[in-house]
Each structure stands twice: as C-alpha cells, then as structure tokens.
Design an enzyme around this catalytic site. Structure first.
Site, PDB file in Angstrom:
ATOM      1  CG  ASP A  44     -49.366 -11.897  51.338  1.00  0.00           C
ATOM      2  OD1 ASP A  44     -48.187 -12.309  51.468  1.00  0.00           O
ATOM      3  OD2 ASP A  44     -50.037 -12.685  50.323  1.00  0.00           O
ATOM      4  CG  ASP A  59     -53.744 -14.437  48.823  1.00  0.00           C
ATOM      5  OD1 ASP A  59     -52.919 -14.242  49.486  1.00  0.00           O
ATOM      6  OD2 ASP A  59     -54.166 -14.834  47.788  1.00  0.00           O
ATOM      7  CG  ASP A  68     -51.072 -14.410  53.958  1.00  0.00           C
ATOM      8  OD1 ASP A  68     -49.980 -14.044  54.223  1.00  0.00           O
ATOM      9  OD2 ASP A  68     -51.687 -14.296  52.883  1.00  0.00           O
TER      10      ASP A  68
END
Length: 365
Positions: A131, A330, A334
C-alpha cells in the site's frame, strides 16, 4: 464485531486493559508460540508411528539377548541404547522449539508473527504488494498548496476542515490540523457520509459540500474549470495528492498535500527485488502521484486509482496467476486484501482492523 466505515460517532472507552497495545502484543506472541506450523504437524504424525515401532524394536533386541543368556544389566543396556538412539525427540521437540525461539526473537525486534504457518509460508512468497500511504510513505501528509477559486484560502481550508473533521484518513487529519493551527472555525455538520476511496459529502449550514477526487466530483455533476484541472495536473506530476472542494455543483478549489517517502522504503524495495520478489504498489491515488512515488522508491509495477473494495480483487488476481502473495498495509481499506493474501503484513501504527486481519505485524512504522 462492527466496523464504522462511512459515518462517525463519539464514544467512551470503559474497558481497555486486555485490549491495550502491550496486552495485545503478549497475546499475539503467546498464540504464535502455541501454534503449530505445517512441518510441526508432520513431525507429530511421524512421531505417532515412529515411537511404538522404536519401543517394539528395543523390546525385541532386549528379548533376543535375554534368550541368548546375557545378564539383566546387559539386556537393559541394549534396551535403553536402542531407545535413546532411535527416539525421535529431535523430530517432536525441535520444530516447536524453533517456532518459539524465532517468534520470540521476532517480537524483540518488533515483528509479531501470529503463527507458525505464516512463518513457514513466508519463504515461498513470489510477489509483495505494498500500500502507498502509511506503508511506503510516512502516512503523515502536509499541505503544500491551497488553490481557491472565487473565495479566500482560509475560507476554502475552513470548509474542507469542517467536512474532514469526522474522517480518520491521514489527508483529512492534515487538513484539520492546518485549520486548527490557523485558528479557523471548524463548523458542525448536519450530515456526513464517506464514500470509500472517493471522498466525503456533507451538509454544512444547509449547503451540500463535497470533498474528494476530481473524477468523483465530476461524476456527481460538479463543474471544475479547465484552469483548476490544469493546475492540479501540474502538481500531481510532482507527487502531490489533490483534494477538491465543491459547494452545490461548483468546484471552489483544491488543496494539495504531499506525503514524504519513508527513509527505509527505497532500501526495502531494493532488497526485495534483489531476492527476486516482484514488488507492486497498490493505491487509490491518481496515476500521476502514484508514478512519482513509485519512481522515488524504484517500483515499476503500479496499480493506481484502486477503490478499497477492489484491493482484495487485485491480490486475488495475482494469486490466480500462480503467485504466492504477501500484502503490506495499514488502513481499514487494506484489511480485506491483508486477509485474502497468503501472508498479510500490517504496519503497527495502522488501524486495529488491519492488525487483526494480518498474519505478521510490524510494530514499528
């Protein structure tokens, strides 16, 4: 067991002890040390057959020497010798001991491995999906430009902060923090609705406000002038994220924010690539910003403008092509991708749901 994704509420915590960070770390390590890796289960299965066979062989050897007239001391020595030499103690004890030592050592370095299976499967990873915000970057963006149209910078900032005040997103927090530092008035909202991966819509003094991506605003019928779009594109190519603000069907300007890349990201990506692992960046941000950040850390594979609901689909698509996939993230959005990846890796500074969904937690950012 509920997740509030689109609205906001205020609550008071009355029980925090067992759910505190330290208690959770202890619990995760205990669970990992008590779990069995696939290799440990194989060892247990082999031991189940091996032990009775070894005892039988020891007994047969002892009987043989007893029948041949040897002393009780010699017969006992033979029996014990066969047991000691052939007993699969190493097989049954070494694997859980190795798991216990490695998970404990990992915890010392801030790496919480939730189970032996994750530890064992990690060696087979072919692709790592990262990410962007909060993983590759610090997740603490700062406002670099405020570009209003038809009103002052402070008015535009105050409007955006009033809407973003109910959001947990790092961009929202940066906008609210700047408004508070400038002592601007943050007003209460009559309604609030967050559209994951797109933006926020709210009612402020009876007026409809939207804060989010330019494409989403345009899809809602908001007119954005060519001049604003051109200026925004110029900033986006420099790695900045743009948040557009509209009232009714008119765009009032945008706020540009920049998120700094973590100092370790470049080296981490290079090390993964040197190991022959594919590194893919996954982000909901626009293509220009994604390319600028990817270029900075040496990532060539990019999936940009991915909605939160589609992050898990991207991971599943990689798995469908035969990849063993690790996902690092995080945020709330996600969590589904972390859960469906072969190895989910959560950044410890992230949200609780991301940490709960992952197999490995990095306690340091």
């Amino acid at each position: 067991a509920s997740i509030n994704k689109t609205g906001f509420f205020k609550y008071t915590a009355t029980k925090v002890g067992e759910d505190a960070a330290l208690a959770r770390i202890v619990r995760l390590v205990e669970e990992a040390q008590g779990s069995k890796a696939p290799i440990a289960r194989i060892a247990d299965k082999v031991s189940g057959w091996f032990v009775p066979i070894v005892i039988s062989l020891a007994a047969l050897a002892a009987i043989y020497w007893a029948v041949n007239g040897e002393s009780a001391s010699f017969v006992l020595t033979i029996f014990v010798s066969v047991l000691v030499i052939a007993c699969p103690c190493a097989l049954g004890l070494a694997t859980p001991t190795a798991i216990m030592v490695s998970t404990g050592k990992g915890a010392e370095y801030g790496i919480l491995i939730k189970g032996g299976e994750a530890l064992e499967n990690a060696q087979h990873v072919i692709a790592v999906v990262l990410d962007k915000t909060g993983t590759i970057t610090s997740g603490k963006p700062a406002i670099t430009d405020i570009v209003p149209e038809g009103l002052s910078e402070d008015t535009l900032l105050a409007m955006a902060a009033s809407v973003e005040n109910g959001s947990e997103h790092p961009l929202a927090q940066a906008i609210v923090e700047r408004a508070r530092n400038k002592h601007l008035r943050i007003q209460g909202l009559a309604a609030f609705n967050a559209i994951p991966g797109e933006g926020i819509e709210a009612l402020l003094n009876g007026q409809a406000l939207r804060v989010g991506k330019s494409k989403w605003l345009q899809d809602q019928g908001v007119h954005i002038s060519a001049e604003l779009l051109t200026r925004g594109d110029q900033l986006a190519t420099r790695g900045k994220t743009l948040v557009y603000i509209s009232t009714g069907n008119t765009c009032r300007g945008f706020i540009a924010l920049a998120d700094t890349v973590k100092p370790e990201s470049l080296e981490a990506v290079r090390l993964l690539q040197d190991m022959g692992i594919r590194v893919i960046m996954l982000t909901g941000d626009n293509k220009s910003t994604a390319k600028a950040i990817a270029r900075e850390v040496g990532i060539t594979e990019i999936r940009s403008e991915v909605l939160p609901a589609d992050k898990a689909k991207e991971v599943q698509l990689l798995q469908a092509h035969g990849n063993i996939v690790a996902m690092a993230g995080d945020g709330i959005n996600d969590a589904p991708a972390l859960a469906c990846a072969d190895i989910g890796i959560a950044i410890g500074s992230g949200t609780d749901i991301a940490i709960e969904s992952a197999d490995i937690v990095l306690m340091h950012s």
